[in-house]
Design a protein around this motif. Structure first.
Motif, PDB file in Angstrom:
ATOM      1  N   ASP A  74       0.861  -1.180  -0.052  1.00 11.61           N
ATOM      2  CA  ASP A  74       0.151   0.055  -0.011  1.00 11.61           C
ATOM      3  C   ASP A  74       0.825   1.349   0.019  1.00 11.61           C
ATOM      4  OD1 ASP A  74      -2.685  -0.471  -0.177  1.00 11.61           O
ATOM      5  OD2 ASP A  74      -3.038  -1.117   1.957  1.00 11.61           O
ATOM      6  N   ASP A  75       1.981   1.108   0.740  1.00  9.30           N
ATOM      7  CA  ASP A  75       2.857   2.269   0.660  1.00  9.30           C
ATOM      8  C   ASP A  75       3.410   2.478  -0.699  1.00  9.30           C
ATOM      9  OD1 ASP A  75       2.345   2.655   3.497  1.00  9.30           O
ATOM     10  OD2 ASP A  75       4.558   2.062   4.154  1.00  9.30           O
ATOM     11  N   ASP A  76       3.582   1.442  -1.267  1.00 12.81           N
ATOM     12  CA  ASP A  76       4.288   1.604  -2.656  1.00 12.81           C
ATOM     13  C   ASP A  76       3.379   2.471  -3.448  1.00 12.81           C
ATOM     14  OD1 ASP A  76       6.664   0.118  -2.078  1.00 12.81           O
ATOM     15  OD2 ASP A  76       6.057  -1.459  -2.621  1.00 12.81           O
ATOM     16  N   VAL A  77       1.903   1.951  -3.376  1.00 13.72           N
ATOM     17  CA  VAL A  77       0.902   2.623  -4.403  1.00 13.72           C
ATOM     18  C   VAL A  77       0.783   4.188  -3.913  1.00 13.72           C
ATOM     19  CG1 VAL A  77      -1.615   2.821  -4.840  1.00 13.72           C
ATOM     20  CG2 VAL A  77      -0.443   0.591  -4.532  1.00 13.72           C
ATOM     21  N   THR A  78       0.915   4.476  -2.583  1.00 13.12           N
ATOM     22  CA  THR A  78       0.945   6.037  -2.074  1.00 13.12           C
ATOM     23  C   THR A  78       2.166   6.608  -2.724  1.00 13.12           C
ATOM     24  OG1 THR A  78       0.136   5.100  -0.151  1.00 13.12           O
ATOM     25  CG2 THR A  78       0.890   7.431  -0.229  1.00 13.12           C
ATOM     26  N   VAL A  79       3.430   6.012  -2.639  1.00  9.96           N
ATOM     27  CA  VAL A  79       4.608   6.753  -3.432  1.00  9.96           C
ATOM     28  C   VAL A  79       4.361   6.782  -4.914  1.00  9.96           C
ATOM     29  CG1 VAL A  79       6.905   6.236  -4.013  1.00  9.96           C
ATOM     30  CG2 VAL A  79       6.135   5.852  -1.789  1.00  9.96           C
ATOM     31  N   LEU A  80       3.829   5.892  -5.526  1.00  9.91           N
ATOM     32  CA  LEU A  80       3.246   6.092  -6.809  1.00  9.91           C
ATOM     33  C   LEU A  80       2.375   7.116  -6.887  1.00  9.91           C
ATOM     34  CD1 LEU A  80       4.849   3.943  -8.285  1.00  9.91           C
ATOM     35  CD2 LEU A  80       3.086   2.507  -7.872  1.00  9.91           C
ATOM     36  N   ARG A  81       1.429   7.488  -6.303  1.00 15.25           N
ATOM     37  CA  ARG A  81       0.599   8.860  -6.472  1.00 15.25           C
ATOM     38  C   ARG A  81       1.518  10.123  -6.317  1.00 15.25           C
ATOM     39  NH1 ARG A  81      -3.817   5.771  -3.598  1.00 15.25           N
ATOM     40  NH2 ARG A  81      -5.145   4.822  -5.149  1.00 15.25           N
ATOM     41  N   ARG A  82       2.336   9.882  -5.432  1.00 11.10           N
ATOM     42  CA  ARG A  82       3.067  11.044  -4.897  1.00 11.10           C
ATOM     43  C   ARG A  82       4.136  11.429  -6.332  1.00 11.10           C
ATOM     44  NH1 ARG A  82       3.310  14.651  -3.719  1.00 11.10           N
ATOM     45  NH2 ARG A  82       5.065  15.504  -2.480  1.00 11.10           N
ATOM     46  N   VAL A  83       4.679  10.085  -6.862  1.00  6.80           N
ATOM     47  CA  VAL A  83       5.364  10.244  -8.200  1.00  6.80           C
ATOM     48  C   VAL A  83       4.682  11.034  -9.427  1.00  6.80           C
ATOM     49  CG1 VAL A  83       6.690   9.158 -10.062  1.00  6.80           C
ATOM     50  CG2 VAL A  83       7.011   8.584  -7.737  1.00  6.80           C
ATOM     51  N   ALA A  84       3.368  10.356  -9.584  1.00  2.00           N
ATOM     52  CA  ALA A  84       2.470  11.057 -10.498  1.00  2.00           C
ATOM     53  C   ALA A  84       2.513  12.585 -10.225  1.00  2.00           C
ATOM     54  CB  ALA A  84       1.360  10.248 -10.509  1.00  2.00           C
ATOM     55  N   ALA A  85       2.098  12.807  -9.182  1.00  2.80           N
ATOM     56  CA  ALA A  85       1.929  14.323  -8.727  1.00  2.80           C
ATOM     57  C   ALA A  85       3.302  15.258  -9.185  1.00  2.80           C
ATOM     58  CB  ALA A  85       1.649  14.602  -7.174  1.00  2.80           C
ATOM     59  N   LEU A  86       4.384  14.587  -8.723  1.00  4.68           N
ATOM     60  CA  LEU A  86       5.628  15.372  -8.920  1.00  4.68           C
ATOM     61  C   LEU A  86       5.987  15.663 -10.440  1.00  4.68           C
ATOM     62  CD1 LEU A  86       6.084  15.945  -6.222  1.00  4.68           C
ATOM     63  CD2 LEU A  86       7.774  13.912  -6.244  1.00  4.68           C
ATOM     64  N   LEU A  87       5.720  14.358 -11.209  1.00  4.14           N
ATOM     65  CA  LEU A  87       5.761  14.584 -12.522  1.00  4.14           C
ATOM     66  C   LEU A  87       4.861  15.392 -13.217  1.00  4.14           C
ATOM     67  CD1 LEU A  87       6.075  10.796 -13.403  1.00  4.14           C
ATOM     68  CD2 LEU A  87       8.154  12.554 -13.034  1.00  4.14           C
ATOM     69  N   ALA A  88       3.540  15.535 -12.727  1.00  4.54           N
ATOM     70  CA  ALA A  88       2.782  16.614 -13.159  1.00  4.54           C
ATOM     71  C   ALA A  88       3.151  17.980 -13.031  1.00  4.54           C
ATOM     72  CB  ALA A  88       1.378  16.406 -12.750  1.00  4.54           C
ATOM     73  N   ASP A  89       3.935  17.995 -11.918  1.00  6.23           N
ATOM     74  CA  ASP A  89       4.531  19.499 -11.488  1.00  6.23           C
ATOM     75  C   ASP A  89       5.823  19.909 -12.549  1.00  6.23           C
ATOM     76  OD1 ASP A  89       2.676  20.311  -9.758  1.00  6.23           O
ATOM     77  OD2 ASP A  89       3.892  19.405  -7.936  1.00  6.23           O
ATOM     78  N   GLY A  90       6.227  18.952 -13.420  1.00  8.41           N
ATOM     79  CA  GLY A  90       7.319  19.415 -14.368  1.00  8.41           C
ATOM     80  C   GLY A  90       8.519  18.690 -13.839  1.00  8.41           C
ATOM     81  N   LEU A  91       8.539  17.817 -12.863  1.00  6.56           N
ATOM     82  CA  LEU A  91      10.186  17.321 -12.394  1.00  6.56           C
ATOM     83  C   LEU A  91      10.154  15.732 -13.282  1.00  6.56           C
ATOM     84  CD1 LEU A  91       9.628  17.227  -8.628  1.00  6.56           C
ATOM     85  CD2 LEU A  91      11.099  18.833  -9.918  1.00  6.56           C
ATOM     86  N   ASN A  92      11.490  15.708 -13.466  1.00  2.27           N
ATOM     87  CA  ASN A  92      11.839  14.424 -14.002  1.00  2.27           C
ATOM     88  C   ASN A  92      11.955  13.340 -13.211  1.00  2.27           C
ATOM     89  OD1 ASN A  92      14.139  14.869 -13.071  1.00  2.27           O
ATOM     90  ND2 ASN A  92      15.171  15.622 -15.282  1.00  2.27           N
ATOM     91  N   LEU A  93      12.315  12.159 -13.696  1.00  2.00           N
ATOM     92  CA  LEU A  93      12.318  11.047 -12.642  1.00  2.00           C
ATOM     93  C   LEU A  93      13.274  11.071 -11.499  1.00  2.00           C
ATOM     94  CD1 LEU A  93      11.433   8.053 -15.079  1.00  2.00           C
ATOM     95  CD2 LEU A  93       9.911   9.279 -13.499  1.00  2.00           C
ATOM     96  N   THR A  94      14.339  11.748 -11.985  1.00  2.00           N
ATOM     97  CA  THR A  94      15.416  11.890 -11.346  1.00  2.00           C
ATOM     98  C   THR A  94      15.388  12.982 -10.067  1.00  2.00           C
ATOM     99  OG1 THR A  94      17.258  11.549 -12.745  1.00  2.00           O
ATOM    100  CG2 THR A  94      17.927  12.579 -10.750  1.00  2.00           C
ATOM    101  N   GLY A  95      14.564  14.147 -10.337  1.00  5.46           N
ATOM    102  CA  GLY A  95      14.172  15.146  -9.470  1.00  5.46           C
ATOM    103  C   GLY A  95      13.032  14.546  -8.614  1.00  5.46           C
ATOM    104  N   ALA A  96      12.126  13.628  -9.021  1.00  8.89           N
ATOM    105  CA  ALA A  96      11.286  13.151  -8.003  1.00  8.89           C
ATOM    106  C   ALA A  96      11.615  12.134  -7.100  1.00  8.89           C
ATOM    107  CB  ALA A  96      10.079  12.208  -8.881  1.00  8.89           C
ATOM    108  N   ARG A  97      12.914  11.346  -7.649  1.00  5.18           N
ATOM    109  CA  ARG A  97      13.283  10.499  -6.738  1.00  5.18           C
ATOM    110  C   ARG A  97      14.002  11.251  -5.465  1.00  5.18           C
ATOM    111  NH1 ARG A  97      18.146   8.009  -5.145  1.00  5.18           N
ATOM    112  NH2 ARG A  97      19.242   9.361  -5.900  1.00  5.18           N
ATOM    113  N   ARG A  98      14.727  12.520  -5.691  1.00  2.00           N
ATOM    114  CA  ARG A  98      15.196  13.324  -4.900  1.00  2.00           C
ATOM    115  C   ARG A  98      13.982  14.027  -4.138  1.00  2.00           C
ATOM    116  NH1 ARG A  98      20.496  15.360  -5.770  1.00  2.00           N
ATOM    117  NH2 ARG A  98      20.003  16.621  -3.884  1.00  2.00           N
TER     118      ARG A  98
END
Length: 95
Positions: A51-75
């Motif tokens: 469930d935590d992974d799914v939560t992180v996945l939603r965070r990542v989606a929001a981060l990417l929508a904000d214009g970050l790339n995967l490296t930035g999202a990871r940071r």
DNA sequence: CTTCTAACA
DNA sequence: TGTTAGCA
């Protein structure tokens, strides 16, 4: 309780995690390779998303929508994890 | 289900 | 760079 006891614990296969998070399966594998996510593997090598992974996945989606790339999202995920740890530490000290 | 390759924006 | 489709 509409959920099966075995799945209610919050362990999903990649297709279920993709549906719940709205992220494609191929993208999930890419995120793992980029180090954004580390789902556990069964002995046979199949990913198990919590469930935590799914939560992180939603965070990542929001981060990417904000214009970050995967490296930035990871940071950002790293910093947020640190932040949570610091909040916990402050809570201990302010008791 | 897995990984890899290739095309596309 | 990141997503997607198709293959083995």
């Amino acid at each position: 309780m509409t959920e099966d006891p075995t799945t209610a614990s919050g362990l999903y296969g990649i297709s279920a995690a993709a549906r719940l998070s709205g992220v494609g399966e191929q993208a999930l594998r890419l995120y793992e390779r980029k180090g954004l996510l580390t789902p556990v593997r069964t002995a046979g090598g199949t990913r198990r998303y919590t469930d935590d992974d799914v939560t992180v996945l939603r965070r990542v989606a929001a981060l990417l929508a904000d214009g970050l790339n995967l490296t930035g999202a990871r940071r950002v995920l790293e910093l947020e994890a640190d932040n949570d740890r610091l909040r916990l530490r402050i809570a201990e000290l302010t008791d």
